[in-house]
Design an enzyme around this catalytic site. Structure first.
Site, PDB file in Angstrom:
ATOM      1  N   GLY B 280    -105.977 -61.899 -77.568  1.00 15.32           N
ATOM      2  CA  GLY B 280    -105.361 -62.226 -78.898  1.00 15.32           C
ATOM      3  C   GLY B 280    -104.133 -63.105 -78.716  1.00 15.32           C
ATOM      4  O   GLY B 280    -104.006 -63.696 -77.901  1.00 15.32           O
ATOM      5  N   SER B 281    -103.518 -62.697 -79.828  1.00 19.13           N
ATOM      6  CA  SER B 281    -102.518 -63.748 -80.127  1.00 19.13           C
ATOM      7  C   SER B 281    -101.302 -63.976 -79.160  1.00 19.13           C
ATOM      8  O   SER B 281    -100.555 -64.718 -79.232  1.00 19.13           O
ATOM      9  CB  SER B 281    -101.658 -63.132 -81.561  1.00 19.13           C
ATOM     10  OG  SER B 281    -102.620 -63.075 -82.292  1.00 19.13           O
ATOM     11  N   THR B 282    -101.222 -63.035 -78.095  1.00 16.85           N
ATOM     12  CA  THR B 282    -100.091 -63.083 -77.218  1.00 16.85           C
ATOM     13  C   THR B 282    -100.563 -64.448 -76.470  1.00 16.85           C
ATOM     14  O   THR B 282     -99.441 -65.313 -75.795  1.00 16.85           O
ATOM     15  CB  THR B 282    -100.146 -62.295 -75.967  1.00 16.85           C
ATOM     16  OG1 THR B 282    -101.558 -61.824 -75.660  1.00 16.85           O
ATOM     17  CG2 THR B 282     -99.571 -60.985 -76.483  1.00 16.85           C
ATOM     18  N   PHE B 283    -101.636 -65.164 -76.452  1.00 22.20           N
ATOM     19  CA  PHE B 283    -102.158 -66.449 -76.048  1.00 22.20           C
ATOM     20  C   PHE B 283    -101.318 -67.588 -76.703  1.00 22.20           C
ATOM     21  O   PHE B 283    -101.431 -68.749 -76.005  1.00 22.20           O
ATOM     22  CB  PHE B 283    -103.808 -66.373 -75.946  1.00 22.20           C
ATOM     23  CG  PHE B 283    -104.125 -66.489 -74.657  1.00 22.20           C
ATOM     24  CD1 PHE B 283    -104.300 -65.445 -74.016  1.00 22.20           C
ATOM     25  CD2 PHE B 283    -104.496 -67.712 -73.804  1.00 22.20           C
ATOM     26  CE1 PHE B 283    -104.953 -65.277 -72.667  1.00 22.20           C
ATOM     27  CE2 PHE B 283    -105.228 -67.622 -72.601  1.00 22.20           C
ATOM     28  CZ  PHE B 283    -105.466 -66.406 -72.056  1.00 22.20           C
ATOM     29  N   LYS B 284    -100.999 -67.345 -77.888  1.00 21.61           N
ATOM     30  CA  LYS B 284    -100.540 -68.386 -78.907  1.00 21.61           C
ATOM     31  C   LYS B 284     -99.225 -69.030 -78.010  1.00 21.61           C
ATOM     32  O   LYS B 284     -98.875 -70.180 -78.217  1.00 21.61           O
ATOM     33  CB  LYS B 284    -100.134 -67.809 -80.156  1.00 21.61           C
ATOM     34  CG  LYS B 284    -101.497 -67.569 -81.099  1.00 21.61           C
ATOM     35  CD  LYS B 284    -100.819 -66.963 -82.289  1.00 21.61           C
ATOM     36  CE  LYS B 284    -102.126 -66.890 -83.019  1.00 21.61           C
ATOM     37  NZ  LYS B 284    -102.210 -65.644 -84.091  1.00 21.61           N
TER      38      LYS B 284
END
Lengths: 147, 566
Positions: B280-284
């Site tokens: 999820g968003s940690t990849f942003k």
């Protein structure tokens, strides 16, 4: 004269023989002593290894944490309790007076077996400890004030 | 007369010559003795006075040697020398089966002492008539004493060694375990099996990068969260961002390596290194870093996040919708999928793939474990894939890979592979400095500011450990099940780094399918479930790791904070 020399030679031979035998026995004795010490050292090294493993087992952090909760009135330090600069330590009001800290501050509160009959008692105790610590921390520990 | 005379004369003559001969012989013998005694005296003095090389050698042969207590396998210790795995002497019981006369009585006595054996089994072994049959390996000293007390000469012991893990479940997935003969069959024990068994250096322990105190703090906080949220599992990592050393690696549920054979299979999976997750968003962080580093976007740029974005049949929507144009730091802090997809579109699928590949996201991590997960990503990296991957959906990586990637983002842009073995600072730092520069130091600084602002005023506020300047990013991903996503089964994670003005340590926490509880108002996302764990871990470990709490330098984040509208 010749007899005298011969007697001396025989006596010297006998004495030196006796001394040699004595020394030999002594050496043998020492040798056995050293050997038994060497065996002892090896056995101790093995025992030491077992004891080290036992020490690691007995001081595993999870066990220490349980023991600390049960027997000590210590709580995890909060960042406000860490003094990072000398400026955070105040001057004493009365520099000449001898200071002795309140006796309760550093002494651990040891729970008696009857004190922790129920979980509720234990929770109450922990709460009480927490509360006193909080009071103390307000007195002893300074909030970070940088002006 | 003459005869007599001649006889006496002869007698005298022979007598005299015999005396002479005897005397000369005596003198010769005396001289010989004298010479030999002189030689011996000289030798005695020589031995007593000087240390001739020959004498030294002769006396060395008579020296009593202290036998070194040797063991078959090296110890494993943590970075502070605390024992994590060690071999101890133990005894194993075997029987000479055709010497046992009263089989049933002996079997009954044995089963009483060794409750793990069954009566039928022991009887069958004793009746087998073999000269050698194992009854039980690795007895405790007490069991050995009791069996000796039976006094049956057919029961014999063989000196043996047993691998002991004094800390039990702690770090079980890192250490792995050994089989009954002491061969490593999982984890580090398997990876380093050859060198641990190397007879020439069994007294040199294998020193890990783990810190057992940090490991416990992480395991303790993580297991509290797993049980509070009734999660099916959890994973956690504490990493030194400047050296790549893992100070802690936790996977829950865990097992006891002392008794690995009897533990359920699902506890053996290393969720921190072997399992791969859509995080999820940690990849942003990676998408924004790539776009900023290429100069494709600026911090001041804003992107349309007014309404959900339709890409073909697929709709990208926000979990925390702001329904307006968002600037880059806002997209990051409010975790806007729409804004992120637009940035990825600007960046382009090829560049995104290349960037993630250079970060090591597309191949298994080079960790010293046998169980290292292989990432899962689409073979054809199309526009839609690149948009979803920008916010961490459609690509599955292991927590170790993610942690390595985030460490690269904050440590000035250097990719330093994660390791479980303690690094010698003198020899390894040069090597680290030479490893790949993925993003520029300036971009890394911007990422740090955004991570810190996300914790100060964005979705990661629950991770803000006062005084330790934590920066981080939440990640909440729905689990894929049967081709679609399950709204109720989440992978909630949080990656935090502290202190943000000079990053030292990274803390990653992941919860598998956490349930919302009263205290979190029913929410189960990363910001509500994983972020508090990271905060607690930082509060507990920062004093151990020597990170000083301090008042924050506000000017570091002023520029970024000013870009926020509310």
């Amino acid at each position: 004269m010749r007899k005298y020399v011969a007697a001396c030679a025989v006596a010297a031979a006998l004495i030196s023989g006796a001394v040699v035998i004595q020394v030999k026995f002594k050496v043998q004795e020492k040798r056995e002593e050293v050997q038994s010490l060497a065996r002892q050292i090896e056995a101790d090294a093995r025992a030491l290894r077992t004891l080290k493993a036992e020490w690691a087992y007995l001081t595993t952090p999870a066990r220490l944490q349980r023991q600390s909760i049960d027997f000590l009135a210590l709580m995890p330090t909060s960042p406000s309790q860490v003094a990072t600069s000398v400026r955070q330590i105040p001057f004493r009001l009365n520099p000449d007076e001898l200071v002795s800290p309140p006796s309760s501050i550093l002494r651990p509160t040891v729970a008696k077996p009857e004190d922790k009959n129920t979980d509720k008692d234990r929770a109450a105790m922990i709460n009480a400890v927490h509360y006193t610590l909080k009071l103390k921390s307000e007195v002893v520990v300074l909030e970070e004030q940088d002006d | 007369m003459t005869d007599i005379l001649s006889r006496t004369m002869t007698l005298e003559g022979t007598g005299k010559s015999a005396m002479e001969v005897a005397r000369t012989r005596l003198i010769a013998a005396g001289a010989l003795f004298l010479v030999v005694f002189m030689a011996m005296a000289y030798r005695t003095v020589e031995l007593g006075l000087s240390a001739t090389p020959g004498a030294e050698k002769a006396s060395r042969n008579r020296l009593v040697q202290v036998a070194v207590a040797r063991y078959k396998r090296s110890d494993i210790v943590d970075r502070n020398g605390e024992i994590l795995a060690t071999n101890l002497a133990s005894a194993s019981l075997y029987a000479n089966a055709h010497k046992v006369d009263d089989i049933s009585v002996t079997a009954q006595k044995l089963v009483k002492i060794l409750p793990t054996l069954t009566l039928a089994d022991v009887e069958r072994k004793l009746k087998s008539g073999k000269d050698f049959v194992w009854l039980k390996r690795h007895l405790t000293p007490e069991q050995k004493w009791q069996i000796n007390a039976i006094g049956n000469p057919a029961l014999k012991f063989k000196a043996d060694e047993v691998r002991v893990y004094p800390h039990g479940n702690l770090a079980a997935h890192v250490l792995g375990h050994v089989d009954i003969d002491g061969n490593g069959i999982a984890g580090l024990e398997h990876y380093f099996n050859g060198s641990l068994d190397d007879a020439a250096k069994t007294d040199e322990p294998l020193k890990l990068s783990l810190d057992i105190r940090v490991q416990h703090a992480l395991a303790d906080e993580l297991s509290a969260a797993v049980s509070a949220h009734q999660a099916t599992g959890g994973a956690g990592i504490v990493m030194d961002v400047n050296s790549g050393e893992l100070l802690a690696m936790v996977s829950l549920p865990d097992f006891d390596p002392n008794n690995a054979g009897n533990e359920p299979e699902n506890t053996r999976v290393n969720r921190a290194a072997f399992r791969v997750y859509e995080l999820g968003s940690t990849f942003k962080t990676f998408t924004i870093a790539a776009a900023l580093d290429d100069g494709i976007i600026n911090m001041e740029d804003s992107f349309n996040a007014v309404k959900p974005l339709n890409v073909g049949p697929f709709t990208i929507s926000d979990d925390h919708p702001k329904k307006r144009y968002l600037r880059v730091p806002e997209i990051f802090a409010y975790s806007s999928n729409i804004g992120m997809a637009r940035i990825a579109d600007t960046l382009g699928a090829d560049r995104q793939k290349e960037f993630l590949s250079s970060l090591g996201m597309l191949k298994p991590a080079k960790l010293e474990l046998t169980e290292v997960g292989r990432p899962v990503f689409p073979q054809r990296w199309k526009r839609l894939s690149s948009m979803t991957i920008s916010y961490g959906h459609g690509i599955s990586v292991s927590p170790v890979q993610l942690s390595t990637g985030i460490a690269t983002m904050v440590n000035g842009g250097r990719l330093i592979p994660a390791t479980l073995v303690a690094k010698n600072i003198d020899t390894n730092f040069g090597e680290n400095a030479g490893s790949g520069q993925i993003i520029s130091a300036a971009t890394s600084r911007k990422i740090r500011q955004m991570l810190r602002v996300t914790v100060r005023q964005g979705t990661g506020s629950k991770a803000d450990a006062t005084g330790y300047r934590v920066g981080g990013k939440t990640g909440t991903a729905e689990k894929a099940s049967g081709g679609s996503y399950d709204r109720d089964a989440l992978i909630s994670s949080f990656v935090g780094v502290f202190p943000m003005d000079d990053p030292k340590y990274l803390v990653f926490v992941l919860l598998d399918e956490p349930k919302g509880i009263e205290q979190t108002f029913g929410f189960s996302g990363g910001g509500w479930t994983a972020a508090p764990v990271v905060k607690n871990v930082i509060l507990r470990t920062a004093p151990l790791l020597g990170v000083k709490p301090s008042v924050e330098d506000e000017t570091l984040y002023k520029n970024v904070a000013l870009l926020f509208e509310d």
